[in-house]
Write a protein that holds these residues in place. Structure first.
Motif, PDB file in Angstrom:
ATOM      1  N   GLN A   1      27.032  21.422 -21.477  1.00  0.00           N
ATOM      2  CA  GLN A   1      25.843  22.180 -21.072  1.00  0.00           C
ATOM      3  C   GLN A   1      24.744  22.067 -22.131  1.00  0.00           C
ATOM      4  OE1 GLN A   1      27.186  22.316 -17.760  1.00  0.00           O
ATOM      5  NE2 GLN A   1      25.356  23.576 -17.918  1.00  0.00           N
TER       6      GLN A   1
ATOM      7  N   THR B   1      30.812  28.035 -17.642  1.00  0.00           N
ATOM      8  CA  THR B   1      29.461  27.818 -17.120  1.00  0.00           C
ATOM      9  C   THR B   1      28.755  29.139 -16.880  1.00  0.00           C
ATOM     10  OG1 THR B   1      30.228  25.781 -16.044  1.00  0.00           O
ATOM     11  CG2 THR B   1      28.115  26.665 -15.327  1.00  0.00           C
TER      12      THR B   1
ATOM     13  N   SER C   1      23.240  23.946 -14.907  1.00  0.00           N
ATOM     14  CA  SER C   1      24.565  24.408 -14.490  1.00  0.00           C
ATOM     15  C   SER C   1      25.054  23.611 -13.283  1.00  0.00           C
ATOM     16  CB  SER C   1      24.551  25.911 -14.183  1.00  0.00           C
ATOM     17  OG  SER C   1      23.809  26.192 -13.017  1.00  0.00           O
TER      18      SER C   1
ATOM     19  N   GLY D   1      26.058  20.180 -14.526  1.00  0.00           N
ATOM     20  CA  GLY D   1      27.322  20.254 -15.252  1.00  0.00           C
ATOM     21  C   GLY D   1      28.513  20.409 -14.334  1.00  0.00           C
TER      22      GLY D   1
END
Length: 526
Positions: free
Chosen positions: A101, A404, A440, A443
Motif C-alpha cells: 500500500q 488494508t 486500496s 492493492g
C-alpha cells in the motif's frame, strides 16, 4: 431491508442529507451500531484497548523491524491461530500489505505529479493485476470490482436514508438474503402445489424504512395480505432474541435461522407458511455463505465488460470509488465510538507515550510512510477480529483485508489532520480520500482474484470496513493528543455535506455514461 441486487444509483434527498449531518443522527447511529455489535458478542471497548496497546508498543519501539516486532507482539495471542505456521503466514501477509500500500501510494502520487489522472493510473494498475493473475481481459477483472463496489455503496446508501434509525438490517446483507431466500422458496413451492399464494419482500424503493416495518408479506389468491413476518438473523438464538426485543413487532410472526426456533423464549418459526405451503429453512451459516456468493456475482450492466478497454474500466470503477468515499464520510459511527472508547481509556495509568513515541506517532500519521504503525494497527485489528470483538463477519477475514482496512484508516487520519490544520481545503481532502480508496482497490486487485476479490472489496470499502476504519483512526488520532484529536474529529464532521454532494454529483453521471465521470471530479476537486 433492501434488495440483494445492485441497482442504479439514486440521489440522497436533501432532507436526508441534513439529517445525516446532524450530531444527533451520528450519535444515534453509533448507539445502534454499538448495540448490534454487542448482540453479536462484539466489544468495541476491548477492540479499542488492543489498538491502543499495539500502537503504544510500536510508538515506543520506533526503530523495530516490522515483521519481528509483530511476531513478538502476537505471542500472547498465539492461541487464536491453529498453529505457528498459520500465524507466521498472517504476519507475512500483514507486512506485505503495508509495504504494497505504501508503494502504491507513492506510484499514484508520482503519476498525478506527472499530470496523469487517478482513473488512468487505476486502469494501468488493474491491467497489471489482471495480467499477474493470468486474466486476459481487464474487463473481466473490472466487472468483479465494479459489482462489489456497487453492492457496498448501495448498502451504505440504504443506511443513510433510514430516517427512523432502523439501521441493523442495512448493515447485514445476510439478513436480506434470508428474506429473499424464504420468499423465493415459498413461491417455488406454491407454484409446484398449484397455489396462487405468493410471498414478497416489503420494499419501498427510494424511501426511508418505517420503524418496526414488516419484512415479508404473504398474499392469498385475491392479493390480500394473510401473513406478516419479521426476520432476524442473529449469530445464535440469544442474539436473535435480543434483536427482536429492540422493536415492537406485534402482529408479525417471527422468522429466525434454521436451528434457533427451539431455543427462543417466545414462539418463532424457521419458515414462512400459509395453507400448508412452506419456505425452505435457512441457517445463519448458509446465509453468510450466500452473502459472499451474492457479493461476488458478476453482472453485466450497461457497460460491456468483456470488450471494455482498461481506461474505460478505470473510469467506471473510479466513479464507484468516489461514491464509496462520499458514503464513508456520512457514516461516522466508528469515529463516534472511538471518541467514547478513548475518553474511557485515557485515564488509565498505562496509557502513556515517551516523547520519542509521541514524535514517531505524529510523524507516522502525518507522512503515512511509516510501515510499523500500519503493521501495529493491522495486528491489533487481526487479534480483535479473531476474538470476535468486531462481530462475526470479520472473525475469519484474511489478514490482507484487515491490513488494508488499517491502511485506509491511517491515511484518512492523515487527511483529517491536514484539513484540521488548514493545510488543505475540503475539496483537497476529498481528493486525497479518493486517492486512498483507489490505492486500496489496486492493492486488493493485486492480492486477490475472482470471488475473493469481490469479497475483499465488500469487506474493506463496505459498511463494516468503514466502521472498523473509523474506530481505528479515531483511537490512533486520540493518541496524538486531545486538541489534535478534537480538531480532526470536527474536520471529519465538516466533510459530511461534501460527502453527500459527492455521492449525488457522481450518481448523476450514471445515466450519462463513464465519459462524464471526469467532469464530476473536476467540479468537486477543483
Amino acid at each position: 431491508m433492501t434488495d440483494t441486487t445492485a441497482s442504479n444509483h439514486e440521489l440522497i434527498p436533501a432532507e436526508d442529507a441534513a439529517l445525516v449531518a446532524s450530531e444527533e443522527w451520528q450519535e444515534q447511529y453509533a448507539d445502534e451500531v454499538a448495540a448490534e455489535l454487542a448482540a453479536e458478542q462484539g466489544d468495541s471497548s476491548s477492540a479499542g484497548e488492543l489498538i491502543v496497546s499495539f500502537t503504544q508498543a510500536a510508538a515506543n519501539q520506533p526503530l523495530a523491524e516490522p515483521a519481528d516486532w509483530l511476531t513478538n507482539q502476537l505471542q500472547p495471542h498465539a492461541e487464536l491461530w491453529p498453529d505457528r505456521a498459520s500465524m507466521e503466514r498472517d504476519i507475512t501477509e500483514i507486512v506485505a500489505t503495508a509495504l504494497r500500500q505504501a508503494e502504491l501510494k507513492q506510484e499514484l502520487a508520482a503519476a498525478r505529479d506527472q499530470g496523469k489522472s487517478r482513473e488512468s493510473w487505476l486502469a494501468t494498475s488493474l491491467a497489471n493485476a489482471a495480467k499477474q493473475h493470468g486474466i486476459l481481459s481487464v474487463g473481466d477483472y473490472g466487472a468483479v470490482i465494479d459489482e462489489a463496489l456497487k453492492r457496498s455503496n448501495t448498502t451504505m446508501r440504504t443506511i443513510v436514508t433510514c430516517k427512523n434509525m432502523q439501521l441493523s438490517q442495512a448493515r447485514n446483507l445476510d439478513g436480506f438474503i434470508a428474506e429473499v431466500h424464504h420468499v423465493n422458496t415459498f413461491n417455488v413451492n406454491a407454484a409446484a402445489a398449484g397455489s396462487d399464494a405468493r410471498a414478497s419482500v416489503v420494499i419501498n424503493p427510494g424511501k426511508a424504512f418505517a420503524k418496526n416495518s414488516v419484512d415479508i408479506h404473504i398474499h392469498d389468491c385475491q392479493g390480500k395480505v394473510v401473513r406478516r413476518y419479521q426476520a432476524k438473523y442473529g449469530a445464535d438464538a440469544g442474539a436473535t432474541e435480543e434483536l427482536f426485543e429492540r422493536g415492537d413487532y406485534r402482529g408479525q410472526r417471527k422468522l429466525v435461522p434454521q436451528g434457533q426456533a427451539a431455543d427462543m423464549r417466545k414462539s418463532a418459526s424457521e419458515v414462512i407458511e400459509f395453507e400448508g405451503i412452506e419456505s425452505t429453512p435457512l441457517s445463519k451459516k448458509e446465509a453468510k455463505r450466500q452473502q459472499e456468493q451474492v457479493q461476488n456475482e458478476q453482472h453485466v450492466h450497461e457497460l460491456d465488460w468483456k470488450s471494455a478497454d482498461a481506461l474505460t474500466v478505470g473510469k467506471r470503477i473510479g466513479k464507484e470509488a468516489a461514491i464509496a468515499v462520499g458514503m464513508s464520510l456520512c457514516l461516522q459511527a466508528g469515529a463516534v465510538i472511538a471518541r467514547r472508547c478513548w475518553n474511557r481509556l485515557r485515564g488509565k495509568e498505562n496509557i502513556s507515550l515517551q516523547q520519542e513515541g509521541k514524535d514517531f506517532l505524529a510523524q507516522s500519521v502525518n507522512s503515512s510512510g511509516k510501515v510499523l504503525l500500519n503493521v501495529a494497527a493491522s495486528g491489533a485489528l487481526m487479534v480483535a477480529s479473531k476474538r470476535g470483538l468486531l462481530g462475526e463477519s470479520l472473525k475469519h477475514s484474511p489478514a490482507g483485508r484487515i491490513a488494508t482496512i488499517a491502511s485506509v484508516a491511517l491515511d484518512n487520519v492523515k487527511t483529517m489532520a491536514q484539513l484540521a490544520r488548514g493545510e488543505i481545503s475540503k475539496s483537497e481532502a476529498l481528493d486525497q480520500m479518493a486517492n486512498t480508496t483507489a490505492c486500496s482497490i489496486a492493492g486488493l486487485a493485486l492480492a486477490s482474484e475472482g470471488a475473493a476479490l469481490g469479497a475483499a472489496i465488500g469487506t474493506v470499502l463496505g459498511p463494516i470496513g468503514t466502521f472498523v476504519g473509523g474506530l481505528t483512526g479515531g483511537i490512533v488520532g486520540g493518541m496524538l493528543g486531545s486538541t489534535a484529536a478534537n480538531l480532526a474529529y470536527n474536520a471529519s464532521k465538516s466533510l459530511i455535506g461534501q460527502g453527500v454532494a459527492l455521492v449525488n454529483s457522481v450518481a448523476q453521471t450514471f445515466s450519462v455514461g463513464v465519459k462524464s465521470i471526469g467532469n464530476a471530479f473536476s467540479r468537486l476537486f477543483a
